[in-house]
Design a protein around this motif. Structure first.
Motif, mmCIF file in Angstrom:
data_model
loop_
_atom_site.group_PDB
_atom_site.id
_atom_site.type_symbol
_atom_site.label_atom_id
_atom_site.label_comp_id
_atom_site.label_asym_id
_atom_site.label_seq_id
_atom_site.Cartn_x
_atom_site.Cartn_y
_atom_site.Cartn_z
ATOM 1 N N GLN A 1 2.896 14.713 15.488
ATOM 2 C CA GLN A 1 3.917 13.948 14.301
ATOM 3 C C GLN A 1 4.698 14.275 13.746
ATOM 4 O OE1 GLN A 1 0.985 11.282 13.665
ATOM 5 N NE2 GLN A 1 1.414 10.020 11.833
ATOM 6 N N VAL A 2 5.406 14.051 12.896
ATOM 7 C CA VAL A 2 5.807 14.186 11.608
ATOM 8 C C VAL A 2 5.390 14.021 10.851
ATOM 9 C CG1 VAL A 2 8.421 14.532 10.839
ATOM 10 C CG2 VAL A 2 8.189 14.325 13.282
ATOM 11 N N GLN A 3 5.570 15.514 9.896
ATOM 12 C CA GLN A 3 4.708 15.808 8.437
ATOM 13 C C GLN A 3 5.966 15.769 7.583
ATOM 14 O OE1 GLN A 3 0.902 17.890 8.250
ATOM 15 N NE2 GLN A 3 -0.119 15.645 8.699
ATOM 16 N N LEU A 4 5.735 15.110 6.023
ATOM 17 C CA LEU A 4 6.607 15.672 4.764
ATOM 18 C C LEU A 4 5.827 15.576 3.678
ATOM 19 C CD1 LEU A 4 9.316 12.306 4.903
ATOM 20 C CD2 LEU A 4 8.671 14.673 6.254
ATOM 21 N N VAL A 5 5.776 16.969 3.483
ATOM 22 C CA VAL A 5 5.153 17.203 1.922
ATOM 23 C C VAL A 5 6.344 17.592 0.723
ATOM 24 C CG1 VAL A 5 3.601 18.819 1.183
ATOM 25 C CG2 VAL A 5 3.419 18.976 3.360
ATOM 26 N N GLU A 6 5.616 16.672 -0.277
ATOM 27 C CA GLU A 6 5.939 16.343 -1.269
ATOM 28 C C GLU A 6 6.349 17.737 -2.705
ATOM 29 O OE1 GLU A 6 7.682 11.872 -0.327
ATOM 30 O OE2 GLU A 6 7.116 12.707 -2.331
ATOM 31 N N SER A 7 6.207 17.982 -3.739
ATOM 32 C CA SER A 7 6.814 18.840 -4.031
ATOM 33 C C SER A 7 7.496 19.000 -5.820
ATOM 34 C CB SER A 7 5.919 20.727 -4.021
ATOM 35 O OG SER A 7 7.038 21.100 -3.203
ATOM 36 N N GLY A 8 5.903 19.562 -6.750
ATOM 37 C CA GLY A 8 7.561 19.311 -8.095
ATOM 38 C C GLY A 8 7.611 18.365 -8.798
ATOM 39 N N ASN A 32 18.951 12.516 11.233
ATOM 40 C CA ASN A 32 20.513 11.791 10.644
ATOM 41 C C ASN A 32 20.400 11.598 9.112
ATOM 42 O OD1 ASN A 32 20.255 11.130 13.453
ATOM 43 N ND2 ASN A 32 18.638 9.832 13.038
ATOM 44 N N ALA A 33 19.458 11.757 8.302
ATOM 45 C CA ALA A 33 19.959 11.500 7.230
ATOM 46 C C ALA A 33 18.808 11.693 7.016
ATOM 47 C CB ALA A 33 20.349 9.440 6.924
ATOM 48 N N MET A 34 18.551 12.255 5.096
ATOM 49 C CA MET A 34 17.914 12.605 4.407
ATOM 50 C C MET A 34 18.072 11.615 3.012
ATOM 51 S SD MET A 34 17.625 16.935 5.018
ATOM 52 C CE MET A 34 15.500 17.541 5.260
ATOM 53 N N GLY A 35 16.893 11.710 1.997
ATOM 54 C CA GLY A 35 17.125 11.210 1.413
ATOM 55 C C GLY A 35 16.121 11.180 -0.450
ATOM 56 N N TRP A 36 16.158 10.790 -1.241
ATOM 57 C CA TRP A 36 14.653 10.115 -1.693
ATOM 58 C C TRP A 36 15.179 8.861 -2.394
ATOM 59 C CZ3 TRP A 36 11.217 14.276 -3.099
ATOM 60 C CH2 TRP A 36 11.917 15.339 -2.659
ATOM 61 N N TYR A 37 14.051 8.119 -2.699
ATOM 62 C CA TYR A 37 13.568 6.919 -3.222
ATOM 63 C C TYR A 37 13.017 6.767 -4.554
ATOM 64 C CZ TYR A 37 15.892 4.799 1.316
ATOM 65 O OH TYR A 37 16.638 4.484 2.105
ATOM 66 N N ARG A 38 12.501 5.824 -5.049
ATOM 67 C CA ARG A 38 11.855 6.286 -6.216
ATOM 68 C C ARG A 38 10.789 4.043 -6.214
ATOM 69 N NH1 ARG A 38 15.197 7.438 -11.594
ATOM 70 N NH2 ARG A 38 16.547 5.212 -11.549
ATOM 71 N N GLN A 39 10.035 4.514 -7.365
ATOM 72 C CA GLN A 39 9.290 2.976 -7.676
ATOM 73 C C GLN A 39 8.800 3.101 -8.623
ATOM 74 O OE1 GLN A 39 6.678 1.640 -4.386
ATOM 75 N NE2 GLN A 39 7.063 -0.799 -4.472
ATOM 76 N N ASN A 99 15.254 10.198 7.940
ATOM 77 C CA ASN A 99 15.704 9.361 9.364
ATOM 78 C C ASN A 99 15.526 10.640 10.632
ATOM 79 O OD1 ASN A 99 17.722 8.005 11.039
ATOM 80 N ND2 ASN A 99 16.404 6.156 10.402
ATOM 81 N N ILE A 100 14.849 10.058 11.734
ATOM 82 C CA ILE A 100 14.805 11.788 12.968
ATOM 83 C C ILE A 100 15.356 11.120 13.933
ATOM 84 C CG2 ILE A 100 13.398 13.226 11.169
ATOM 85 C CD1 ILE A 100 11.194 12.147 13.132
ATOM 86 N N ASN A 101 15.489 11.845 15.035
ATOM 87 C CA ASN A 101 15.617 11.991 16.274
ATOM 88 C C ASN A 101 15.780 10.212 16.579
ATOM 89 O OD1 ASN A 101 13.658 13.843 16.184
ATOM 90 N ND2 ASN A 101 12.302 13.233 16.505
ATOM 91 N N SER A 102 15.472 9.436 17.268
ATOM 92 C CA SER A 102 16.247 7.808 17.686
ATOM 93 C C SER A 102 16.785 6.958 17.098
ATOM 94 C CB SER A 102 15.190 7.976 19.475
ATOM 95 O OG SER A 102 15.697 8.535 19.844
ATOM 96 N N GLY A 103 15.992 7.773 15.285
ATOM 97 C CA GLY A 103 16.389 6.703 14.469
ATOM 98 C C GLY A 103 14.827 5.786 14.387
ATOM 99 N N SER A 104 13.587 7.676 14.325
ATOM 100 C CA SER A 104 12.653 6.806 13.129
ATOM 101 C C SER A 104 12.967 7.216 11.666
ATOM 102 C CB SER A 104 11.669 7.682 13.936
ATOM 103 O OG SER A 104 11.606 7.990 15.064
ATOM 104 N N ASP A 105 12.643 6.577 11.218
ATOM 105 C CA ASP A 105 12.145 6.613 9.873
ATOM 106 C C ASP A 105 10.666 7.260 9.509
ATOM 107 O OD1 ASP A 105 13.330 4.396 8.056
ATOM 108 O OD2 ASP A 105 14.078 6.131 8.440
ATOM 109 N N CYS A 106 11.023 8.852 8.246
ATOM 110 C CA CYS A 106 9.128 9.280 8.206
ATOM 111 C C CYS A 106 9.494 9.228 6.584
ATOM 112 C CB CYS A 106 9.074 10.864 8.517
ATOM 113 S SG CYS A 106 9.481 10.894 10.337
#
Length: 117
Positions: A1-8, A32-39, A99-106
């Motif tokens: 399973q893909v995991q993303l760990v944020e810091s900072g 495919n793409a890397m990005g940052w969003y905010r809410q 957005n990785i591999n075949s288009g999965s969003d993590c």
């Protein structure tokens, strides 16, 4: 399973700077793409910055152009967001997205950025 760990994230005064990091691990064969969003409270999640085509092309929200810079280390599957000249309206929870591999969003778990005197 893909995991993303944020810091900072954290508390910073107006005009200050912060650098966010997001490290991805797991079965990643293609990014495919890397990005940052905010809410922000009471608002919809919005795109802040994105890096596509292995980093050749970047896109920014108008509100952060000239102040934020997205970068990536493809070898480390890590994306960064350098934020400068921060304003109170930049206060939000920031999420990284891959957005990785075949288009999965993590998504990362989110990191709070608070800009206040």
């Amino acid at each position: 399973q893909v995991q993303l760990v944020e810091s900072g994230g954290g508390l910073v005064q107006p005009g200050g700077s912060l650098r966010l990091s997001c490290a991805a691990s797991g079965p990643i064969f293609r990014i495919n793409a890397m990005g940052w969003y905010r809410q922000a409270p009471g608002k919809q999640r919005e795109l802040v910055a994105a890096s596509v085509s292995s980093g050749i092309r970047t896109n920014y929200a108008d509100s952060v152009k000239g102040r934020f810079t997205i970068s990536r280390d493809n070898a480390k599957n890590t994306v960064y967001l350098q934020m400068s000249s921060l304003k109170s309206e930049d206060t939000a929870v920031y999420y990284c997205n891959l957005n990785i591999n075949s288009g999965s969003d993590c998504w990362g778990q989110g990191t709070q950025v608070t800009v206040s005197a």
